[in-house]
Design an enzyme around this catalytic site. Structure first.
Site, PDB file in Angstrom:
ATOM      1  N   ARG A  25      29.301  23.395  54.559  1.00 10.54           N
ATOM      2  CA  ARG A  25      28.778  22.528  55.688  1.00 10.54           C
ATOM      3  C   ARG A  25      27.015  23.171  55.757  1.00 10.54           C
ATOM      4  NH1 ARG A  25      25.097  22.856  59.892  1.00 10.54           N
ATOM      5  NH2 ARG A  25      26.435  24.735  60.978  1.00 10.54           N
ATOM      6  N   ASP A  26      26.843  24.348  56.311  1.00  9.78           N
ATOM      7  CA  ASP A  26      25.637  24.903  56.382  1.00  9.78           C
ATOM      8  C   ASP A  26      25.143  25.391  55.302  1.00  9.78           C
ATOM      9  OD1 ASP A  26      23.414  25.766  58.101  1.00  9.78           O
ATOM     10  OD2 ASP A  26      24.101  27.575  58.393  1.00  9.78           O
ATOM     11  N   HIS A 217      27.330  33.251  64.272  1.00 10.01           N
ATOM     12  CA  HIS A 217      27.080  32.662  63.228  1.00 10.01           C
ATOM     13  C   HIS A 217      25.707  33.124  62.853  1.00 10.01           C
ATOM     14  CE1 HIS A 217      26.103  28.982  60.483  1.00 10.01           C
ATOM     15  NE2 HIS A 217      24.961  29.286  60.895  1.00 10.01           N
ATOM     16  N   HIS A 219      22.582  34.756  60.140  1.00 11.01           N
ATOM     17  CA  HIS A 219      21.943  34.595  58.766  1.00 11.01           C
ATOM     18  C   HIS A 219      21.182  35.831  58.371  1.00 11.01           C
ATOM     19  CE1 HIS A 219      21.535  30.048  58.294  1.00 11.01           C
ATOM     20  NE2 HIS A 219      22.231  30.195  59.282  1.00 11.01           N
ATOM     21  N   CYS A 250      16.683  29.261  55.096  1.00  8.86           N
ATOM     22  CA  CYS A 250      15.794  29.157  55.893  1.00  8.86           C
ATOM     23  C   CYS A 250      14.657  28.395  55.423  1.00  8.86           C
ATOM     24  CB  CYS A 250      15.255  30.470  56.591  1.00  8.86           C
ATOM     25  SG  CYS A 250      14.186  30.546  57.542  1.00  8.86           S
ATOM     26  N   ASN A 259      22.864  32.142  55.129  1.00 10.31           N
ATOM     27  CA  ASN A 259      24.065  32.829  55.930  1.00 10.31           C
ATOM     28  C   ASN A 259      24.494  33.966  55.372  1.00 10.31           C
ATOM     29  OD1 ASN A 259      25.412  30.302  57.702  1.00 10.31           O
ATOM     30  ND2 ASN A 259      24.314  29.398  55.811  1.00 10.31           N
TER      31      ASN A 259
END
Lengths: 322, 322
Positions: A25-26, A217, A219, A250, A259
Site C-alpha cells: 500500500r504505502d 508508522h 519513515h 518522500c 518507510n
C-alpha cells in the site's frame, strides 16, 4: 515462532511486537509502473509466509487518483488468508467502504491529516469535513463486519505547516474513540519524527486517550527511523508499520528513503530480545522479490549484508589496516 | 554553541556528546581514487568549521598497504588547527609513531582486533604479538608529547569467527589501561553491533575497566547504527565516531553502507536534546562536499531531505491519498 537460528538469545523476550506490513500500500502507491495484481498477491502471500500477520494491503481510493490501487478488490480476494491473518486497507470515503464490503478485508483504515494544509492537499477537504464524514463510513464498515481503524497523516510534522498541534491530534483521536476505533496509527508521512517529538507526542496521546492502542508508522527519510522505534518501544508502543525493503518514498526529497524497512526492523527487534514471530531470512526474501519486481535497489540494509552471524571465508576479501 | 535555529528545544540539554569525525580516515581508506592532500585538508578544515573538535584524520600505515594514506604528514601539517582541536591518527607500529612525531597530530590510536583471525588478516600478526608491540609504540608517542588512544576492531563480532570473546576485549583494555590509555574505541568494523550485544559489551567493559572512557565506532551496515547510538547513550557512552555522508564501506557486503553518518548523527542528537556543538547545516555542507569530491551519492539521509522543519510550498509537489 519461526526461528532462523542465527540470533543467540542472551535474555528472555521483552514481549511481543506486532509488525504491520505496508509495502503493497504505502510502498507501491507512488510507483508509476503498474504492478500486476498476481504479483501483489504473491508478495502478500510471501509476507504472510514469513510470519507477518497484519498487512495493509491496498487502498480503496479512486482508481483515477491512484491507478496502482485500481485492483484493490482483485488483490484482496486473491490472498491466501490464514485464520490469524489480518488484512487491512485504506478507506477514504463511503464509496471506499462499499467496495471494501465486497472483499475479504478484515479492517478499513480511516485517514485524516494532522494539518489542515496537508489534509486539503491529500484528501481535498478540510479536517472538519473529514471528521464529519467518519461516522457514516465507520458505521458502514462495522455493519459489514469489518474492524474500523484510524490513521493520522503528518502526525510528527507537516512539510507545509511545520510543527503540528497536539491538541488537534487528540481531538481526532477522541472522534476515533467515539466511533469505537481501538487502533490509531500515527503516520510519520514525510519523515519528520525524531526522538524528542516522538516521546512528546506519545506521552500526550496516551495520557489523553488511555484506552487507545497506537501504531507507529515511521519513515526513514532522515535516517532515524529505527532509532525512533526504540524510543516508541520505551513509550509503550507495541505495533509498527514498515515496508519490505524500505519501499516508499518522500515526494519532497529525491533519493530519500521511505518507510522503515521490514527486514531491518525484524533484525533490530530480534537483536533487542523482542519477539515478532517473523523469520528474518524469509523477510529478506520478500524484500529481494520486491527489488526484482521493481528492477531497482531498495534502501534495506540487512538484505545486502545478511544477518550478523553469516560468516565469511578468511580468503574471500581483502581488508585494509584499520 | 552554533545553532541553526530550526530545532525547537522542548527540554533542557541531556548533556554534551562528542562526535569524532572519521571520514578522511575510515571513510577514504577504501576509496581506490586517490584524493589530493589539499582536498583532504579542506575537508578537515570544513569539519572543524562545523563545530567538530575531534578528527581521526589519517593513518600512519605503510603507503604500500594503503596508498590513500601516503600523504598523512602533509595532510596533518596543512590543517588549520584551533586551540581546542584534537587531531588523531592511527599508529599501527613504531615506524608509524616516528612519522607521527614529525607532525602536529595530537593523539595516536593503537589498533588491535578482538578476534585472532581478523588481527592476522588486518595487521598480519597475532593478538599477543600486537599486545607485545604496544608498550614501545605508546612510550614513543608519549615521549613525543602525543596522547595515546586505543582501538579494538571487530569488537561486536568478527566476520570470520562470529561472536567475539568479551574476556579477550577486557584483556586488551587492561593492557591499554596499563599504558595510560584513557580513551578506548570499540570498533563495529563490519556492522555486527546490535542493541543486545552493545549493551552486554558495554556493561561488561565498564565494570571491568571503570576508569576507561569508551568511544563507540559504529557502522550502519545493517541499518541499526543510529539505534545503537541510543542504546550506547543509555549505557553511558558520550563519544561516537562517524563519517561525513556515511562514507566508508564494508568489503563483505556490496552496496552496504559504512560508518554511521555524521550529519544524521548530529540530527539525531539535536532532536534528542543532546548538545554536540556542531552546526547541522554546516555538517550537511561537508557531506555534500564529500559527495562532489567522490562523484557519487553517499548514504546520508538528512543531506537529501534537509532538517525536519525546512518547509515546502504547497503547490511544489503532488501527494497521493494516504
Amino acid at each position: 515462532m519461526p526461528d532462523s537460528g542465527y540470533a543467540p538469545q542472551y535474555g528472555p523476550s521483552q514481549g511481543f511486537v506486532e509488525i504491520c506490513e505496508a509495502g503493497t500500500r504505502d510502498g507501491l502507491q507512488i510507483e508509476s509502473q503498474i504492478i500486476p495484481a498476481a504479483e501483489k498477491i504473491a508478495l502478500v502471500d510471501a509476507m504472510l509466509d514469513s510470519g507477518i500477520r497484519h498487512v495493509e494491503v491496498t487502498s480503496f481510493v479512486s482508481p483515477r487518483a491512484v491507478p496502482q490501487m485500481a485492483d484493490a478488490e482483485e488483490v484482496l480476494r486473491g490472498i491466501r488468508k490464514r485464520a490469524d491473518t489480518n488484512l487491512m486497507a485504506l478507506v477514504p470515503n463511503l464509496r471506499g467502504a462499499e467496495r471494501a464490503l465486497t472483499t475479504p478485508v478484515d479492517g478499513g483504515v480511516l485517514l485524516i491529516s494532522a494539518s489542515e494544509t496537508h489534509n486539503r492537499k491529500n484528501l481535498n477537504r478540510g479536517i472538519d469535513e473529514s471528521l464529519e464524514s467518519f461516522p457514516a463510513v465507520a458505521a458502514r464498515l462495522r455493519d459489514g463486519g469489518k474492524e474500523v481503524l484510524g490513521g493520522v497523516a503528518v502526525a510528527f510534522g507537516c512539510p507545509f505547516e511545520g510543527e503540528v498541534d497536539l491538541d488537534g491530534i487528540i481531538r481526532i483521536g477522541q472522534v476515533y474513540a467515539s466511533l469505537g476505533v481501538r487502533h490509531m496509527t500515527l503516520g510519520d508521512t514525510t519523515g519528520m519524527a525524531a526522538p524528542r517529538n516522538v516521546r512528546r507526542t506519545l506521552r500526550a496521546l496516551r495520557a489523553a486517550l488511555p484506552s487507545m492502542e497506537f501504531t507507529m508508522h515511521l519513515h526513514n527519510t532522515r535516517g532515524v527511523g529505527l532509532a525512533n522505534v526504540l524510543v516508541s518501544l520505551e513509550e509503550g508502543v507495541r505495533r509498527f508499520d514498515s515496508a519490505a525493503g524500505g519501499l516508499g518514498g518522500c515526494p519532497f526529497a529525491a533519493g530519500a528513503t521511505g518507510n522503515i524497512c521490514t527486514e531491518d526492523l525484524v533484525y533490530l527487534l530480534d537483536e533487542s530480545n523482542w519477539t515478532t514471530g517473523i523469520d528474518l531470512e524469509k523477510s529478506i526474501a520478500v524484500a529481494k522479490r520486491m527489488e526484482t519486481l521493481l528492477g531497482r535497489a531498495l534502501p534495506g540494509q540487512v538484505m545486502r549484508a545478511g544477518p550478523r552471524l553469516r560468516l565469511h571465508a578468511v580468503d574471500a576479501v581483502p581488508t585494509a589496516a584499520g
